[in-house]
Write a protein that holds these residues in place. Structure first.
Motif, PDB file in Angstrom:
ATOM      1  N   LEU A 279      27.389  -8.246  63.906  1.00 28.76           N
ATOM      2  CA  LEU A 279      26.924  -8.406  62.528  1.00 28.76           C
ATOM      3  C   LEU A 279      27.790  -7.592  61.568  1.00 28.76           C
ATOM      4  CD1 LEU A 279      23.077  -8.260  63.114  1.00 28.76           C
ATOM      5  CD2 LEU A 279      24.334 -10.194  62.135  1.00 28.76           C
ATOM      6  N   ILE A 280      28.137  -6.369  61.966  1.00 35.88           N
ATOM      7  CA  ILE A 280      29.001  -5.524  61.132  1.00 35.88           C
ATOM      8  C   ILE A 280      30.359  -6.195  60.937  1.00 35.88           C
ATOM      9  CG2 ILE A 280      30.264  -3.335  61.056  1.00 35.88           C
ATOM     10  CD1 ILE A 280      27.838  -2.055  62.466  1.00 35.88           C
ATOM     11  N   THR A 281      30.915  -6.712  62.029  1.00 37.70           N
ATOM     12  CA  THR A 281      32.213  -7.378  61.964  1.00 37.70           C
ATOM     13  C   THR A 281      32.147  -8.646  61.114  1.00 37.70           C
ATOM     14  OG1 THR A 281      32.801  -6.539  64.163  1.00 37.70           O
ATOM     15  CG2 THR A 281      34.055  -8.424  63.334  1.00 37.70           C
TER      16      THR A 281
ATOM     17  N   THR B  73      23.371   1.587  58.294  1.00 35.31           N
ATOM     18  CA  THR B  73      22.918   0.638  57.273  1.00 35.31           C
ATOM     19  C   THR B  73      22.294  -0.598  57.906  1.00 35.31           C
ATOM     20  OG1 THR B  73      24.615   1.360  55.700  1.00 35.31           O
ATOM     21  CG2 THR B  73      23.682  -0.832  55.350  1.00 35.31           C
ATOM     22  N   ILE B  74      22.889  -1.056  59.005  1.00 35.64           N
ATOM     23  CA  ILE B  74      22.479  -2.314  59.621  1.00 35.64           C
ATOM     24  C   ILE B  74      21.219  -2.185  60.470  1.00 35.64           C
ATOM     25  CG2 ILE B  74      23.138  -4.089  61.297  1.00 35.64           C
ATOM     26  CD1 ILE B  74      24.496  -4.353  58.602  1.00 35.64           C
ATOM     27  N   TYR B  75      21.196  -1.228  61.385  1.00 37.29           N
ATOM     28  CA  TYR B  75      20.111  -1.185  62.364  1.00 37.29           C
ATOM     29  C   TYR B  75      18.719  -0.949  61.771  1.00 37.29           C
ATOM     30  CZ  TYR B  75      23.473  -1.641  66.109  1.00 37.29           C
ATOM     31  OH  TYR B  75      24.446  -2.133  66.959  1.00 37.29           O
TER      32      TYR B  75
ATOM     33  N   ALA C 290      15.624  -3.516  62.367  1.00 34.62           N
ATOM     34  CA  ALA C 290      14.317  -3.069  62.867  1.00 34.62           C
ATOM     35  C   ALA C 290      13.204  -3.550  61.947  1.00 34.62           C
ATOM     36  CB  ALA C 290      14.300  -1.542  62.978  1.00 34.62           C
ATOM     37  N   LYS C 291      13.457  -3.513  60.645  1.00 38.70           N
ATOM     38  CA  LYS C 291      12.460  -3.972  59.683  1.00 38.70           C
ATOM     39  C   LYS C 291      12.248  -5.484  59.803  1.00 38.70           C
ATOM     40  CE  LYS C 291       9.717  -3.412  56.126  1.00 38.70           C
ATOM     41  NZ  LYS C 291       8.429  -2.682  56.266  1.00 38.70           N
ATOM     42  N   LEU C 292      13.346  -6.222  59.981  1.00 40.10           N
ATOM     43  CA  LEU C 292      13.237  -7.671  60.151  1.00 40.10           C
ATOM     44  C   LEU C 292      12.440  -8.015  61.410  1.00 40.10           C
ATOM     45  CD1 LEU C 292      16.882  -8.762  59.207  1.00 40.10           C
ATOM     46  CD2 LEU C 292      14.794  -9.273  57.911  1.00 40.10           C
TER      47      LEU C 292
ATOM     48  N   GLY D  28      22.858  -7.028  79.065  1.00 42.24           N
ATOM     49  CA  GLY D  28      23.618  -5.912  79.624  1.00 42.24           C
ATOM     50  C   GLY D  28      23.309  -4.650  78.854  1.00 42.24           C
ATOM     51  N   ARG D  29      24.325  -4.072  78.262  1.00 45.21           N
ATOM     52  CA  ARG D  29      24.122  -2.850  77.471  1.00 45.21           C
ATOM     53  C   ARG D  29      23.970  -3.148  75.986  1.00 45.21           C
ATOM     54  NH1 ARG D  29      28.851   1.188  79.169  1.00 45.21           N
ATOM     55  NH2 ARG D  29      27.681   2.513  77.726  1.00 45.21           N
ATOM     56  N   LYS D  30      23.982  -4.429  75.606  1.00 40.45           N
ATOM     57  CA  LYS D  30      23.909  -4.817  74.207  1.00 40.45           C
ATOM     58  C   LYS D  30      22.524  -5.365  73.864  1.00 40.45           C
ATOM     59  CE  LYS D  30      28.805  -6.115  74.137  1.00 40.45           C
ATOM     60  NZ  LYS D  30      29.757  -7.249  73.949  1.00 40.45           N
ATOM     61  N   THR D  31      22.106  -5.085  72.634  1.00 42.57           N
ATOM     62  CA  THR D  31      20.862  -5.638  72.115  1.00 42.57           C
ATOM     63  C   THR D  31      21.215  -6.797  71.197  1.00 42.57           C
ATOM     64  OG1 THR D  31      19.723  -3.507  72.215  1.00 42.57           O
ATOM     65  CG2 THR D  31      18.786  -5.185  70.770  1.00 42.57           C
ATOM     66  N   VAL D  32      20.752  -7.982  71.543  1.00 44.48           N
ATOM     67  CA  VAL D  32      21.087  -9.185  70.780  1.00 44.48           C
ATOM     68  C   VAL D  32      19.910  -9.570  69.898  1.00 44.48           C
ATOM     69  CG1 VAL D  32      21.764 -11.614  70.933  1.00 44.48           C
ATOM     70  CG2 VAL D  32      22.633  -9.966  72.610  1.00 44.48           C
ATOM     71  N   TYR D  33      20.207  -9.868  68.637  1.00 48.64           N
ATOM     72  CA  TYR D  33      19.171 -10.248  67.674  1.00 48.64           C
ATOM     73  C   TYR D  33      19.252 -11.741  67.408  1.00 48.64           C
ATOM     74  CZ  TYR D  33      18.793  -5.255  66.897  1.00 48.64           C
ATOM     75  OH  TYR D  33      18.614  -3.903  67.074  1.00 48.64           O
ATOM     76  N   GLU D  34      18.066 -12.366  67.275  1.00 50.93           N
ATOM     77  CA  GLU D  34      17.989 -13.808  67.056  1.00 50.93           C
ATOM     78  C   GLU D  34      16.935 -14.096  65.999  1.00 50.93           C
ATOM     79  OE1 GLU D  34      17.502 -17.930  69.699  1.00 50.93           O
ATOM     80  OE2 GLU D  34      17.426 -15.951  70.652  1.00 50.93           O
TER      81      GLU D  34
END
Length: 204
Positions: free
Chosen positions: A29-31, A47-49, A53-55, A67-73
């Motif tokens: 998302l940052i990229t 700024t992003i996280y 969390a609010k969303l 894996g080690r990543k948290t994916v948002y959908e």
């Protein structure tokens, strides 16, 4: 700090629009934001996280672990809010485009001013050469060579300006002109003019 283009709630909305395209993890998302704004804005993780969390708390996005990543959908509720606020999203895009165009205009103005100044220096050098010339054949030859050099330099300046304007229009369309670019151009043009003027022959 979030730039003025993201008024209250706008960054949250823009994140939803990015997630509507495809699920992403935080770094993606940052990229994506940085790419959309041509490098003029790159948000921090801080700024992003919190906004993600609010969303999630509002039920507009969900998250899963890959894996080690948290994916948002985005959720159906998130898509519904995005559809309801589509005019606001279009407004954000327009503001970003206007900002990029303003920066490009500043660059063009600086280039035009610097080129005019350089051409004035060339014209002044040519006048000095004509005034100091004599009727001798050697002096006439020097004056003729000076006039030719001034014309060649004028052509080179115009070619440079036209090419740079083309480059600016292309880059502005991609949202990739920043204040740092403008400042660098100003600095280099001043340095170039100083170096050029210093290289001109002086009267004895």
């Amino acid at each position: 700090m979030t730039p003025p283009v993201f008024a209250h709630g706008n960054l949250r909305l823009y994140l939803l629009s990015l997630l509507a395209e495809q699920p992403r993890h935080g770094y993606e998302l940052i990229t994506a934001l940085s790419d959309r704004f041509g490098g003029t804005y790159s948000p921090s993780a801080g700024t992003i996280y919190p906004r993600l969390a609010k969303l999630e708390e509002e039920g507009l996005v969900t998250k899963s672990t890959d894996g080690r990543k948290t994916v948002y959908e985005i959720t159906d509720a998130g898509r519904a809010e995005l559809a309801a606020r589509e005019p606001e999203l279009a407004g954000i895009e327009d503001e970003v485009t206007d900002s990029v165009r303003r920066l490009a205009d500043e660059v063009r103005s600086e280039v035009s001013s610097a080129m005019k100044s350089l051409r004035a220096d060339l014209a002044s050098a040519a006048r000095d050469a004509r005034r100091s010339g004599t009727t001798t054949r050697a002096s006439d030859s020097v004056t003729s060579e000076t006039n030719r050099a001034v014309r060649d330099a004028d052509v080179a300046i115009n070619e440079f300006r036209q090419q740079l304007r083309t480059d600016l229009r292309l880059q502005a369309a991609r949202g990739g002109v920043t204040d740092a670019n403008v400042n660098l151009l100003r600095q280099r043009l001043v340095e170039l003019r100083t170096e050029f003027v210093d290289s001109l022959p002086t009267k004895d």
